[in-house]
Design an enzyme around this catalytic site. Structure first.
Site, PDB file in Angstrom:
ATOM      1  N   LYS A  13       0.831  -1.215   0.000  1.00  0.00           N
ATOM      2  CA  LYS A  13       0.000   0.000   0.000  1.00  0.00           C
ATOM      3  C   LYS A  13       0.866   1.267   0.000  1.00  0.00           C
ATOM      4  O   LYS A  13       0.500   2.258  -0.615  1.00  0.00           O
ATOM      5  CB  LYS A  13      -1.026  -0.003   1.133  1.00  0.00           C
ATOM      6  CG  LYS A  13      -0.453   0.003   2.524  1.00  0.00           C
ATOM      7  CD  LYS A  13      -1.567  -0.070   3.548  1.00  0.00           C
ATOM      8  CE  LYS A  13      -1.101  -0.568   4.883  1.00  0.00           C
ATOM      9  NZ  LYS A  13       0.111  -0.007   5.458  1.00  0.00           N
ATOM     10  N   ARG A 119      12.339  -7.266   3.449  1.00  0.00           N
ATOM     11  CA  ARG A 119      12.235  -5.845   3.061  1.00  0.00           C
ATOM     12  C   ARG A 119      13.387  -5.005   3.626  1.00  0.00           C
ATOM     13  O   ARG A 119      13.748  -5.129   4.790  1.00  0.00           O
ATOM     14  CB  ARG A 119      10.898  -5.283   3.580  1.00  0.00           C
ATOM     15  CG  ARG A 119      10.731  -3.792   3.326  1.00  0.00           C
ATOM     16  CD  ARG A 119       9.303  -3.367   3.408  1.00  0.00           C
ATOM     17  NE  ARG A 119       8.756  -3.443   4.766  1.00  0.00           N
ATOM     18  CZ  ARG A 119       7.519  -3.075   5.072  1.00  0.00           C
ATOM     19  NH1 ARG A 119       6.705  -2.652   4.135  1.00  0.00           N
ATOM     20  NH2 ARG A 119       7.090  -3.156   6.310  1.00  0.00           N
TER      21      ARG A 119
HETATM   22  P1  AMP Z   1       3.614   1.087   9.347  1.00  0.00           P
HETATM   23  O1  AMP Z   1       4.791   1.782   8.744  1.00  0.00           O
HETATM   24  O2  AMP Z   1       2.307   1.604   8.835  1.00  0.00           O
HETATM   25  O3  AMP Z   1       3.733  -0.406   9.277  1.00  0.00           O
HETATM   26  O4  AMP Z   1       3.608   1.475  10.908  1.00  0.00           O
HETATM   27  C1  AMP Z   1       4.694   1.121  11.748  1.00  0.00           C
HETATM   28  C2  AMP Z   1       4.294   1.223  13.208  1.00  0.00           C
HETATM   29  O5  AMP Z   1       3.911   2.578  13.508  1.00  0.00           O
HETATM   30  C3  AMP Z   1       3.097   0.379  13.617  1.00  0.00           C
HETATM   31  O6  AMP Z   1       3.415  -0.972  13.912  1.00  0.00           O
HETATM   32  C4  AMP Z   1       2.614   1.145  14.861  1.00  0.00           C
HETATM   33  O7  AMP Z   1       3.447   0.916  15.979  1.00  0.00           O
HETATM   34  C5  AMP Z   1       2.828   2.598  14.442  1.00  0.00           C
HETATM   35  N1  AMP Z   1       1.627   3.140  13.767  1.00  0.00           N
HETATM   36  C6  AMP Z   1       1.498   3.523  12.459  1.00  0.00           C
HETATM   37  N2  AMP Z   1       0.267   3.984  12.197  1.00  0.00           N
HETATM   38  C7  AMP Z   1      -0.419   3.891  13.370  1.00  0.00           C
HETATM   39  C8  AMP Z   1      -1.749   4.194  13.756  1.00  0.00           C
HETATM   40  N3  AMP Z   1      -2.663   4.667  12.893  1.00  0.00           N
HETATM   41  N4  AMP Z   1      -2.093   3.974  15.056  1.00  0.00           N
HETATM   42  C9  AMP Z   1      -1.223   3.506  15.948  1.00  0.00           C
HETATM   43  N5  AMP Z   1       0.047   3.164  15.656  1.00  0.00           N
HETATM   44  C10 AMP Z   1       0.458   3.365  14.368  1.00  0.00           C
END
Ligand code: AMP
Length: 204
Positions: A13, A119
């Site tokens: 995504k 990754r």
């Molecule tokens: P991502 O890069 O989207 O995989 O996010 C990495 C980490 O950031 C996640 O595992 C969460 O710890 C935190 N995170 C990202 N977006 C959110 C969100 N909307 N709510 C809470 N934690 C988030």
């Protein structure tokens, strides 16, 4: 246009949001990137959640997101990647804005696990590579900007299993709330882009 891109970690995504951001001329807002880039007294606390694969508390996340959405470049719309992650966040989002379309990029859990484990991400431009399926031309160096490729602290198997479990339990109910459209994420990148454009009614 205000879009939400949903999908389990590794679904692509982020990659698709970057492509569509250029095509549509609206910013790609990744809440994971916002949190990783946060320069504040809360950094240590935020990092401890991220490293263990847990969600950052809703209140804190909302504050970071609202700051970003208030910037001028969001006036014409945005692509949100990584928010909302649970129903509380979805309801908060509905209070501050209205979303035009929600797209879910679907891959299997086993594919998500393999993608995350292999990754690597550029520390400079954020470009992702997969050392198995899409290796960089020079090992450890980003093809796009020559930045150094590193592994994210949470792209390990235990944290990834936790993130997948959280996605099914907390994030998937949101898809029903928004009547999202599913796209097959286990296709070549340009095929996924083509399918997204079709859903948005835009010619590829
Ligand atoms: P991502 O890069 O989207 O995989 O996010 C990495 C980490 O950031 C996640 O595992 C969460 O710890 C935190 N995170 C990202 N977006 C959110 C969100 N909307 N709510 C809470 N934690 C988030």
């Amino acid at each position: 246009m205000k879009l939400l891109f949903m999908g389990v970690q590794g679904s692509g995504k982020g990659t698709q949001a970057k492509i569509m951001s250029v095509k549509l001329g609206i910013p790609h807002i990744s809440t994971g990137d916002l949190l990783r880039g946060a320069e504040s007294l809360l950094k240590k606390e935020i990092d401890s959640y991220i490293t263990s694969g847990k969600l950052v508390p809703d209140e804190l996340m909302l504050r970071v997101l609202q700051d970003r959405l208030s910037l001028n470049d969001c006036m014409r719309g945005f692509i949100l990647d990584g928010y909302p992650r649970n129903m509380v966040q979805a309801k908060k989002l509905d209070e501050i804005t209205s979303i035009d379309k929600v797209i879910e990029i679907v891959i299997s859990d086993s594919e998500a696990l393999v993608r995350a484990i292999y990754r690597v991400t550029c520390g400079k431009c954020g470009e992702g590579h997969n050392i198995k399926t899409n290796p960089p031309k020079r090992a450890g160096v980003c093809d796009k900007c020559n930045g150094i490729l590193t592994k994210r602290a949470d792209d390990n198997e235990p944290a990834m299993r936790k993130r997948i479990e959280t996605y099914h339990k907390e994030t998937e109910p949101i898809l029903l709330h928004y009547k999202s459209v599913e796209i097959n994420g286990e296709q070549k990148i340009d095929r996924v882009t083509r399918d997204i454009l079709a859903v948005l009614g835009i010619k590829s």
